[in-house]
Enzyme design. Structure first.
Site, PDB file in Angstrom:
ATOM      1  N   GLU A 250     -16.028   8.902   1.594  1.00  0.00           N
ATOM      2  CA  GLU A 250     -16.206  10.318   1.223  1.00  0.00           C
ATOM      3  C   GLU A 250     -14.986  10.663   0.395  1.00  0.00           C
ATOM      4  OE1 GLU A 250     -15.818  13.766   0.488  1.00  0.00           O
ATOM      5  OE2 GLU A 250     -15.183  14.104   2.566  1.00  0.00           O
ATOM      6  N   CYS A 286     -12.513  18.858  -1.161  1.00  0.00           N
ATOM      7  CA  CYS A 286     -13.238  18.094  -2.178  1.00  0.00           C
ATOM      8  C   CYS A 286     -14.491  18.817  -2.660  1.00  0.00           C
ATOM      9  CB  CYS A 286     -13.584  16.707  -1.662  1.00  0.00           C
ATOM     10  SG  CYS A 286     -14.320  16.683  -0.040  1.00  0.00           S
TER      11      CYS A 286
END
Length: 480
Positions: A250, A286
């Site tokens: 991720e 993010c």
């Protein structure tokens, strides 16, 4: 709130261990040393992997209801220690205290979701009687633990991103070794304290702050069946070293949000959500809103309202209830964002709200006219700065969103069902959020990206699927 205690052990095989080498954890606002944690070496990492390897049979045999009880105990204890956890998060990550409490709540949610899933890990019955040859055969599958898991987590969500690896591993029955971020290890160690209160089998977990060099075994050791990493693009290099093990990455993003001619909501709501999505956690997420693409018919009004809202955000001491923007993780990070902003302005961009830096505290910024080859446009800013640009054609806006090497999540404010479905069909991302910002996440949803943004999905059920594997049983009816 009382100061944090000074000395923290790490955990090997579920037991607290001191170390002759310690790591300073600094208050990200004051810069002062807030605590010292035991710092593991390569030998400690190897001991943890060996203990996890030996714990595989016991963890696989640990009943689903017992796994559920462990997870429910953790959720209850985290609730009891909510203010302590929030305070630690505020200190070690510089996260404003209101947001820190919100992350503790998500920590609790994630463990509760995993507790529910622990007793629902099933399989399926397969119809094998497809021809005369296979009559009398029955098939079924069940999911079994994959084995030892290793986890590396980043600094920006020291509780919840740890939870998204640890809780599914316990639910799945997979022993694990975790390396938390060196800048923010306290949350993971408190999770370790609570896990140590349970009756997990010996060796089920280890939590080790350590150097990247000493963590190499977490990537390369062949006894590890799954490696899960959350962080930057170094994840791809780690994957190349991981050998035959499963890998879940991720990674970063460059999240865009489209505001259509008919946003489907009032601009006050759109502005409120954009502010939250772009500047929460000082943009150190993010899926932080980085690019805002607004239809030219609403662009001017949105620009004015959003600029006014950003200009009013309170930056400063994260311990104060009114603070919205806390410090970034360190001064290098703040300097990098400041440099990218200056580069964009030199290239012709205009500051709607210009950010100002004081040490590692960077006030929020909003720019327009950013050149598309600028780092502020192409790369992941990971700071409290967003940019705006107008569009006239919805399909052109979709193409601009896709013009990125990243593809984590995207947001679309639109009142058009056709546009919403077209975005879902067209956008090259792991998730499309309609009526909200790409920063929206619920802890049970599959979460992850495509392109440079990663590989695989997190979210409790998705993680459990990765941490288990199907095992087939075929039975022949001997009476036939």
């Amino acid at each position: 709130m009382a100061p944090l205690r000074n000395d923290w052990p790490y955990y090997i095989a579920g037991l607290p261990r001191p170390s002759s080498t310690t790591l300073e954890v600094r208050d990200k606002f004051t810069g002062e040393c807030a605590a010292r944690v035991a710092f593991a070496d390569a030998d400690a990492v190897d001991q943890a992997i060996s203990a996890a390897w030996d714990a595989r049979p016991a963890m696989a045999a640990f009943p689903p209801d017992a796994r559920r009880d462990v997870l429910e105990h953790c959720a209850a204890r985290f609730t009891e220690r909510r203010e302590e956890l929030a305070h630690a998060l505020c200190v070690e990550a510089g996260k404003p205290i209101r947001d820190a409490r919100g992350e503790v709540d998500r920590l609790v949610d994630t463990f509760r979701i995993a507790a529910g899933e622990a007793t629902r890990i099933g399989g399926e019955v397969l119809e094998l009687q497809l021809s005369e040859r296979t009559r009398g055969y029955r098939g079924m599958t069940r999911r079994v633990p994959v084995g030892v898991c290793s986890f590396i987590t980043p600094f920006n969500f020291p509780l919840n991103l740890v939870a998204h690896k640890v809780a599914p591993a316990i639910a799945a029955g997979s022993p694990f070794v975790l390396k938390p971020a060196a800048k923010t290890p306290l949350g993971a160690l408190i999770i370790g304290e609570v896990l140590a209160e349970t009756d997990l089998p010996p060796g089920a977990f280890s939590i080790l702050p350590c150097s990247n060099e000493d963590a190499a075994a977490l990537v390369e050791d062949e006894r590890i069946a799954l490696f899960s990493f959350t962080g930057g693009e170094v994840g791809w290099e780690l994957k190349s070293r991981a050998g035959r093990k499963k890998v879940v990455l991720e990674l970063g993003g460059n999240a865009a949000c489209i505001v259509d001619a008919d946003p489907g909501r009032g601009l006050d709501d759109v502005v409120s959500r954009l502010v939250s999505g772009a500047y929460y956690q000082s943009g150190q997420s993010c899926i932080s809103v980085q690019r805002i693409l607004a239809h030219s018919s609403v662009y001017g009004e949105l620009r004015e309202r959003l600029g006014a809202a950003v200009d009013k955000l309170v930056a400063g001491d994260p311990h104060r209830e009114e603070t919205f923007i806390g410090p970034m993780i360190d001064e290098d990070a703040a300097c990098r964002v400041e440099e990218w902003v200056a580069e964009a302005l030199d290239g012709g961009a205009t500051a709607i709200v210009r950010p100002r830096r004081d040490g590692n505290l960077l006030t929020p910024g909003l720019l327009e006219g950013v050149p598309r080859d600028a780092r502020l446009y192409r790369d992941e800013v990971f700071g409290p700065v967003a940019l705006m640009e107008p569009f006239d054609d919805f399909d052109d806006a979709l193409a601009r969103v896709n013009d990125s090497r990243f593809g984590l999540q995207a947001g679309v404010f639109t009142g058009s069902l056709d546009h919403a479905m077209r975005a879902w069909d067209t956008l090259e991302v792991g998730g499309v959020v309609v009526g909200d910002v790409p920063s929206f996440r619920v802890d049970n949803m599959p979460y992850g990206g495509v392109k440079a943004s990663g590989l695989g999905r997190e979210g409790v059920r998705s993680a459990i699927e990765d941490m288990t594997e199907p095992r087939l049983l075929v039975i022949r009816d001997l009476t036939r």
